[in-house]
Design a protein around this motif. Structure first.
Motif, PDB file in Angstrom:
ATOM      1  N   ALA A 147      19.279   0.659  -8.385  1.00 57.54           N
ATOM      2  CA  ALA A 147      19.241   0.086  -7.048  1.00 57.54           C
ATOM      3  C   ALA A 147      18.377   0.939  -6.128  1.00 57.54           C
ATOM      4  N   GLY A 148      18.537   2.250  -6.258  1.00 54.76           N
ATOM      5  CA  GLY A 148      17.737   3.147  -5.431  1.00 54.76           C
ATOM      6  C   GLY A 148      16.250   2.979  -5.684  1.00 54.76           C
ATOM      7  N   ILE A 149      15.885   2.899  -6.957  1.00 51.41           N
ATOM      8  CA  ILE A 149      14.478   2.702  -7.303  1.00 51.41           C
ATOM      9  C   ILE A 149      13.983   1.384  -6.745  1.00 51.41           C
ATOM     10  N   GLY A 150      14.825   0.350  -6.887  1.00 56.21           N
ATOM     11  CA  GLY A 150      14.448  -0.951  -6.370  1.00 56.21           C
ATOM     12  C   GLY A 150      14.199  -0.913  -4.871  1.00 56.21           C
ATOM     13  N   VAL A 151      15.104  -0.265  -4.159  1.00 55.55           N
ATOM     14  CA  VAL A 151      14.943  -0.170  -2.714  1.00 55.55           C
ATOM     15  C   VAL A 151      13.669   0.585  -2.365  1.00 55.55           C
ATOM     16  N   ALA A 152      13.461   1.719  -3.013  1.00 58.73           N
ATOM     17  CA  ALA A 152      12.290   2.544  -2.704  1.00 58.73           C
ATOM     18  C   ALA A 152      11.001   1.768  -2.926  1.00 58.73           C
ATOM     19  N   ALA A 153      10.925   1.108  -4.104  1.00 63.28           N
ATOM     20  CA  ALA A 153       9.697   0.361  -4.397  1.00 63.28           C
ATOM     21  C   ALA A 153       9.540  -0.817  -3.454  1.00 63.28           C
ATOM     22  N   GLY A 154      10.658  -1.504  -3.180  1.00 58.11           N
ATOM     23  CA  GLY A 154      10.589  -2.674  -2.319  1.00 58.11           C
ATOM     24  C   GLY A 154      10.109  -2.315  -0.926  1.00 58.11           C
ATOM     25  N   VAL A 155      10.738  -1.306  -0.350  1.00 56.27           N
ATOM     26  CA  VAL A 155      10.391  -0.937   1.010  1.00 56.27           C
ATOM     27  C   VAL A 155       8.958  -0.419   1.091  1.00 56.27           C
ATOM     28  N   SER A 156       8.616   0.490   0.210  1.00 56.73           N
ATOM     29  CA  SER A 156       7.269   1.059   0.303  1.00 56.73           C
ATOM     30  C   SER A 156       6.211   0.011   0.011  1.00 56.73           C
ATOM     31  N   GLY A 157       6.505  -0.868  -0.956  1.00 61.65           N
ATOM     32  CA  GLY A 157       5.534  -1.920  -1.247  1.00 61.65           C
ATOM     33  C   GLY A 157       5.346  -2.856  -0.072  1.00 61.65           C
ATOM     34  N   ALA A 158       6.465  -3.223   0.557  1.00 63.61           N
ATOM     35  CA  ALA A 158       6.365  -4.130   1.689  1.00 63.61           C
ATOM     36  C   ALA A 158       5.615  -3.477   2.851  1.00 63.61           C
ATOM     37  N   VAL A 159       5.930  -2.220   3.103  1.00 63.31           N
ATOM     38  CA  VAL A 159       5.258  -1.519   4.197  1.00 63.31           C
ATOM     39  C   VAL A 159       3.758  -1.408   3.940  1.00 63.31           C
ATOM     40  N   LEU A 160       3.416  -1.007   2.734  1.00 63.10           N
ATOM     41  CA  LEU A 160       2.001  -0.877   2.391  1.00 63.10           C
ATOM     42  C   LEU A 160       1.262  -2.201   2.531  1.00 63.10           C
ATOM     43  N   SER A 161       1.908  -3.261   2.032  1.00 60.53           N
ATOM     44  CA  SER A 161       1.195  -4.535   2.039  1.00 60.53           C
ATOM     45  C   SER A 161       1.079  -5.112   3.447  1.00 60.53           C
ATOM     46  N   SER A 162       1.945  -4.650   4.359  1.00 61.59           N
ATOM     47  CA  SER A 162       1.796  -5.139   5.726  1.00 61.59           C
ATOM     48  C   SER A 162       0.756  -4.324   6.475  1.00 61.59           C
ATOM     49  N   LEU A 163       0.569  -3.073   6.062  1.00 58.24           N
ATOM     50  CA  LEU A 163      -0.450  -2.248   6.695  1.00 58.24           C
ATOM     51  C   LEU A 163      -1.848  -2.720   6.328  1.00 58.24           C
ATOM     52  N   PHE A 164      -1.976  -3.167   5.079  1.00 56.10           N
ATOM     53  CA  PHE A 164      -3.265  -3.676   4.616  1.00 56.10           C
ATOM     54  C   PHE A 164      -3.104  -5.157   4.299  1.00 56.10           C
ATOM     55  N   PRO A 165      -3.455  -6.024   5.258  1.00 55.74           N
ATOM     56  CA  PRO A 165      -3.098  -7.442   5.135  1.00 55.74           C
ATOM     57  C   PRO A 165      -3.636  -8.133   3.888  1.00 55.74           C
ATOM     58  N   ARG A 166      -4.650  -7.590   3.269  1.00 57.00           N
ATOM     59  CA  ARG A 166      -5.158  -8.308   2.107  1.00 57.00           C
ATOM     60  C   ARG A 166      -4.447  -7.880   0.839  1.00 57.00           C
ATOM     61  N   LEU A 167      -3.517  -6.962   0.977  1.00 49.23           N
ATOM     62  CA  LEU A 167      -2.777  -6.490  -0.192  1.00 49.23           C
ATOM     63  C   LEU A 167      -1.562  -7.389  -0.409  1.00 49.23           C
ATOM     64  N   PRO A 168      -1.516  -8.150  -1.516  1.00 48.75           N
ATOM     65  CA  PRO A 168      -0.332  -8.982  -1.729  1.00 48.75           C
ATOM     66  C   PRO A 168       0.874  -8.103  -2.077  1.00 48.75           C
ATOM     67  N   THR A 169       2.025  -8.523  -1.579  1.00 52.22           N
ATOM     68  CA  THR A 169       3.213  -7.673  -1.713  1.00 52.22           C
ATOM     69  C   THR A 169       3.637  -7.478  -3.157  1.00 52.22           C
ATOM     70  N   GLY A 170       3.678  -8.608  -3.885  1.00 51.45           N
ATOM     71  CA  GLY A 170       4.193  -8.551  -5.246  1.00 51.45           C
ATOM     72  C   GLY A 170       3.536  -7.471  -6.076  1.00 51.45           C
ATOM     73  N   PRO A 171       2.223  -7.552  -6.258  1.00 48.00           N
ATOM     74  CA  PRO A 171       1.558  -6.538  -7.078  1.00 48.00           C
ATOM     75  C   PRO A 171       1.745  -5.122  -6.543  1.00 48.00           C
ATOM     76  N   THR A 172       1.782  -4.971  -5.223  1.00 44.96           N
ATOM     77  CA  THR A 172       1.966  -3.624  -4.666  1.00 44.96           C
ATOM     78  C   THR A 172       3.310  -3.052  -5.081  1.00 44.96           C
ATOM     79  N   ILE A 173       4.362  -3.813  -4.872  1.00 51.13           N
ATOM     80  CA  ILE A 173       5.691  -3.345  -5.264  1.00 51.13           C
ATOM     81  C   ILE A 173       5.734  -3.049  -6.755  1.00 51.13           C
ATOM     82  N   VAL A 174       5.143  -3.957  -7.512  1.00 50.22           N
ATOM     83  CA  VAL A 174       5.229  -3.799  -8.962  1.00 50.22           C
ATOM     84  C   VAL A 174       4.434  -2.591  -9.444  1.00 50.22           C
ATOM     85  N   LEU A 175       3.317  -2.324  -8.775  1.00 53.63           N
ATOM     86  CA  LEU A 175       2.561  -1.122  -9.138  1.00 53.63           C
ATOM     87  C   LEU A 175       3.389   0.129  -8.896  1.00 53.63           C
ATOM     88  N   ILE A 176       4.063   0.160  -7.745  1.00 55.19           N
ATOM     89  CA  ILE A 176       4.920   1.312  -7.459  1.00 55.19           C
ATOM     90  C   ILE A 176       6.018   1.426  -8.507  1.00 55.19           C
TER      91      ILE A 176
END
Lengths: 363, 252
Positions: free
Chosen positions: A220-249
């Protein structure tokens, strides 16, 4: 919005751990891929991109997909995982076809439906986050109340049934929660990669933990960490789709876990082997030194030449290296004439080895 | 026939089939309380299926199973099941004591966690199979024989009346075999009923007092001394499918 992705990560981690342990990882993949035609159909039927009908459509076709899998397995000789793969591909292909049909229509409302392929956390509404919070609470409740039943269900379902525990119903409940989680996650992570969201946290956590409780928590902790950081990153860079970002993390976290985790990690195991590999070569040489010194009970410091040791050891033994290593560990010493003898510590170590062999311990 | 004694396990007209071909056909079997019965037969004869049907894990096409006279469903807790260890995924994050404690889950209600009494029961069961020192060993690090003993301890923790074991001696080392036999002796002394799917014909007479010879149908069943004969073995293992051979044997 990051909260939504974080909640999703947590729930995926919780449920995904069990999916991984039950070797049901492919089921999550099939479910999320089978949801695509439902999304497209919901759009075609309602004419809009309202979340609720779309999620209902996703859930319906996902569920139909599992029925088809069961049908295939029961009526034909196709094995379970092949049936899953079949349904996954066929439904997904159908969904893609429908999406292209939709895109050909002169309809402004359809723009953005492709975000369901790879997810866009920025599209999450407050209502969506609330729904996810509710689901997360339900999952937590179920896990807390039925913890031992979940453990048995995952490890040995037949035994649980033999005890009279309601394994069938619990299994149904867990699968239903999994479907809901996947459907909810489609908005954030998208159809293609949702299965990674389910599987990766559990797979990573497994490398670090020895108990089910800690595995689920770490996942759960890993999921939260990846989810939050992926979402934050993808909102900072609008052309970054969330799914792949989270999954890369997530993938990075899984890779680290597989390599570095103490006890199971590949890198760790390689290091251990390296440390052990040296030792067996030294041990026979130490034993030879000890045997030699026993022949001079009145003169324990009596040293012997390296050539003697070479004669006693098998021809391919690197006696010099062994002696150097033994000296480094303080088990043997050479005097000014280059003669070798075991130290007091070395003698004790040799004695211990003899006792071990006497007891018949395998090493 | 002891008409007065209620059989511990009674199987009547039991038929189990997977997609058309019968795995068990018209089975009648009675296991008397306190006996040690071996179920013996060739591969594919339906031995594991019989155990699972008695446990209520699979639905028969026809027939009934009664435990001490009552339908199987009502008395779930009084049978302890020791499955083949190969059916489990041992790479699971838990330790030996935790698995053995699972045997106490049937007694606890829905929301209760196992506590000190359950732990004590589990530890006693571990003691019986001589694995006390393994209590906190992760189960992924167990050898085959140790796995088998853990599953046996789990069943012992249930303190059941009837014990069903599926090939417990398959591929285990000598110390484990001795430990299992010791446990079977203890159970016999305590008057429990034991049914074991057994693969090793050499040890049937040594470890068991009753035997059921099974090849889709019951070829013969009864005390080992009278039933475990060369003729019956030939009928069970040799030649064509058991149905035909059994028909001939029973003079149908």
């Amino acid at each position: 919005m990051a909260l939504g992705a974080g909640l999703l990560g947590a729930v995926s981690g919780f449920l995904g751990s069990f999916a991984v342990l039950r070797r049901q990882s492919l089921l999550g993949d099939a479910l999320s891929h089978a949801a695509l035609p439902g999304i497209a159909l919901a759009f075609l039927i309602t004419g809009g991109k309202a979340t609720v009908p779309i999620l209902i459509g996703a859930a319906v076709t996902g569920w139909v997909g599992t029925l088809v899998v069961r049908l295939i397995v029961r009526r034909s000789r196709v094995p379970y995982d092949a049936a899953l793969g079949l349904v996954l591909s066929v439904f997904f292909g159908l969904g893609l076809v429908l999406l292209t049909v939709i895109q050909k229509r002169p309809d402004a409302a359809q723009a953005g439906l492709e975000t369901y392929l790879f997810g866009q956390a920025a599209a999450l509404l407050r209502a969506d986050v609330i729904v996810m919070a509710v689901v997360a609470t339900v999952v937590l409740l179920v896990l807390m109340l039925a913890w031992k039943e979940m453990k048995v269900l995952t490890f040995d379902r037949a035994y649980g049934e033999s005890l009279g525990l309601p394994m069938g119903r619990l299994d149904g409940l867990v699968t239903a929660l999994l479907v809901v989680t996947i459907v909810l996650g489609l908005q954030t992570v998208g159809v293609v990669l949702m299965s990674a969201m389910i599987v990766a946290p559990g797979a990573a956590a497994r490398q670090w933990t020895r108990s089910l409780g800690s595995m689920v928590t770490v996942a759960a902790g890993i999921g939260v960490a990846a989810g939050v950081s992926g979402a934050v990153l993808s909102s900072l860079f609008p052309r970054l789709p969330t799914g792949p970002t989270i999954v890369l993390i997530l993938s990075a976290l899984v890779a680290v876990s597989l390599l570095m985790a103490p006890g199971r990690g590949l890198v760790w195991r390689r290091l251990q082997l390296g440390r052990l590999r040296g030792r067996p070569r030294q041990e026979p040489v130490l034993m030879h030194l000890h045997a030699l010194s026993l022949q001079h009970p009145d003169d324990p410091e009596h040293g012997h030449e390296v050539s003697v040791l070479r004669t006693m050891s098998p021809p391919d033994t690197d006696v010099d290296a062994a002696l150097t290593a033994l000296a480094e560990r303080g088990l043997a010493a050479s005097d000014s004439k280059g003669l070798w003898a075991p130290t007091e510590m070395g003698r004790r170590e040799a004695q211990r080895t003899l006792e071990r062999l006497d007891r018949g311990d395998k090493r | 026939m002891n008409a007065a004694v209620v059989p511990a396990v009674e199987v009547e007209d039991l038929t189990v089939a997977y997609t058309g071909s019968p795995v068990l056909w018209d089975l009648d079997l009675q296991v008397l309380p306190g006996t040690r019965t071996a179920i013996v037969g060739p591969n594919g004869a339906g031995k594991s299926t019989l155990i699972k049907a008695v446990m209520g894990l699979i639905e028969p096409v026809a027939g009934a199973v009664r435990i001490f006279g009552k339908p199987g469903r009502e008395v779930r807790g009084s049978i302890a099941y020791v499955p083949q260890r190969a059916t489990l995924e041992w790479d699971f994050p838990t330790d030996v004591l935790d698995v053995v404690t699972m045997g106490t889950y049937g007694r606890l209600g829905w929301f209760r966690r196992p506590g000190p009494p359950e732990r004590a029961t589990a530890e006693a069961a571990l003691e019986q199979v001589e694995m006390s020192s393994f209590a906190h060993r992760p189960i992924a690090q167990l050898s085959g024989g140790q796995q088998q003993r853990v599953l046996l301890a789990r069943a012992l923790a249930q303190d059941a009346e009837i014990y069903l074991l599926d090939e417990p001696f398959q591929g285990v080392d000598a110390p484990t075999e001795r430990a299992i036999v010791r446990v079977l002796d203890d159970l016999a002394t305590a008057g429990r009923t034991v049914v074991v799917v057994h693969h090793d014909l050499q040890t049937v007479a040594e470890y068991f007092n009753h035997v059921a010879l099974l090849n889709v149908r019951i070829i013969a069943a009864g005390p080992v001394v009278t039933t475990f004969t060369d003729e019956n073995l030939r009928l069970t293992f040799g030649g064509r499918v058991g149905v035909l051979a059994a028909r001939t044997a029973m003079g149908d």
